[in-house]
Design a protein around this motif. Structure first.
Motif, PDB file in Angstrom:
ATOM      1  N   ARG A 114      80.297  63.230  50.691  1.00 24.96           N
ATOM      2  CA  ARG A 114      80.390  63.733  52.230  1.00 24.96           C
ATOM      3  C   ARG A 114      80.199  62.453  52.978  1.00 24.96           C
ATOM      4  N   VAL A 115      79.328  61.744  52.759  1.00 20.10           N
ATOM      5  CA  VAL A 115      78.629  60.724  53.320  1.00 20.10           C
ATOM      6  C   VAL A 115      79.591  59.524  53.307  1.00 20.10           C
ATOM      7  N   PHE A 116      80.044  59.239  52.221  1.00 17.64           N
ATOM      8  CA  PHE A 116      81.037  58.218  51.955  1.00 17.64           C
ATOM      9  C   PHE A 116      82.149  58.373  52.640  1.00 17.64           C
ATOM     10  N   LYS A 117      82.867  59.442  52.524  1.00 22.58           N
ATOM     11  CA  LYS A 117      84.220  60.057  53.373  1.00 22.58           C
ATOM     12  C   LYS A 117      83.980  59.675  54.756  1.00 22.58           C
ATOM     13  N   ARG A 118      82.681  60.061  55.336  1.00 26.53           N
ATOM     14  CA  ARG A 118      82.542  59.716  56.724  1.00 26.53           C
ATOM     15  C   ARG A 118      82.160  58.156  57.072  1.00 26.53           C
ATOM     16  N   GLU A 119      81.723  57.469  56.108  1.00 26.72           N
ATOM     17  CA  GLU A 119      81.900  56.082  56.425  1.00 26.72           C
ATOM     18  C   GLU A 119      82.986  55.431  56.318  1.00 26.72           C
ATOM     19  N   LEU A 120      83.946  55.885  55.395  1.00 31.66           N
ATOM     20  CA  LEU A 120      85.382  55.437  55.224  1.00 31.66           C
ATOM     21  C   LEU A 120      85.834  55.789  56.706  1.00 31.66           C
TER      22      LEU A 120
END
Length: 257
Positions: A134-140
């Motif tokens: 979820r965090v990686f998706k938000r960072e992208l």
């Protein structure tokens, strides 16, 4: 922890307080991996920075008649200033982006623990197996936001620098610095916002309503990010400072996932 609301001074103080909070013994375990990532990137990106600044300084030369040499030298010095500022912005921006993509889950935990220290209230934890994707998706999502608008800002800087005589040469870097400050604030205030499931759109709107403190906070991060060695600790300090900012001005953000 009382600050005037929505002023450049309060924004700058959030970062300074974040540096102090980073020294708390209970946060040391959460900054080890981000610091190791920062050190590795520091070596690579600082080497590139030194190289390209040398290229700009050595390569800017034009042959003109003697009577135009003074004017040409003046314009070349101005152009050198613009290029060096742009390279420094790219350096700081690249340092932050790469670090944040790699260390985002750890920064989220750092923001969580910092808030618990400041408020005495435990935040509901999320299993790592769910948090990391979820965090990686938000960072992208943030990265896409920064890239698209960054291209537009670069075009505006180029247009201003080329079409506004003399003044544009000084104004263009200021536009770039303002954009960098906004990006830094959005990046680091987003960690505590994400911990509370405040949407990326909602935190952007909230920061826009706190524009003065946003630019004060982001300006401090940008300034520290372009200083070699200091930029190694600037990122985790920005996370703890962003948490203080969230608690003092932003946590009434209403929109959730």
């Amino acid at each position: 922890m009382q600050y005037p609301i929505n002023s450049p001074l309060s924004g700058a103080r959030y970062f300074v307080e974040g540096v102090r909070l980073l020294l708390h013994p209970k946060l040391r375990a959460y900054i080890l991996i981000p610091l190791l990532v920062n050190i590795a990137l520091f070596v690579v990106l600082t080497g590139a920075l030194i190289y390209y600044i040398g290229v700009f300084q050595d390569g800017l030369h034009i042959d003109v008649p003697d009577w135009l040499q003074v004017v040409a030298d003046f314009l070349l010095h101005l152009l050198s200033l613009v290029l060096i500022v742009l390279v420094l912005i790219i350096y700081a921006y690249s340092f932050n982006i790469i670090t944040n993509i790699i260390a985002a889950p750890f920064y989220g935990m750092l923001a969580e623990k910092a808030e618990e220290l400041l408020t005495g209230t435990k935040i509901e934890s999320e299993p790592l197996v769910r948090m990391i994707p979820r965090v990686f998706k938000r960072e992208l999502k943030k990265l896409l936001y920064f890239i698209i608008r960054g291209i537009l800002i670069s075009l505006i800087m180029l247009l201003v620098g080329l079409t506004v005589p003399v003044v544009g040469t000084f104004l263009a870097p200021l536009i770039g610095l303002a954009w960098s400050a906004w990006c830094m604030t959005l990046q680091y205030a987003d960690y505590p916002a994400d911990n509370h499931r405040c949407s990326f759109t909602a935190i952007r709107r909230k920061l826009a309503q706190r524009s003065m403190s946003s630019f004060g906070f982001g300006g401090m991060i940008t300034a520290c990010s372009v200083i070699p060695v200091l930029n190694i600790i600037a990122m985790p300090a920005a996370v703890t400072g962003g948490t203080i900012y969230w608690l003092n001005e932003l946590r009434d953000c209403p929109c959730k996932y």
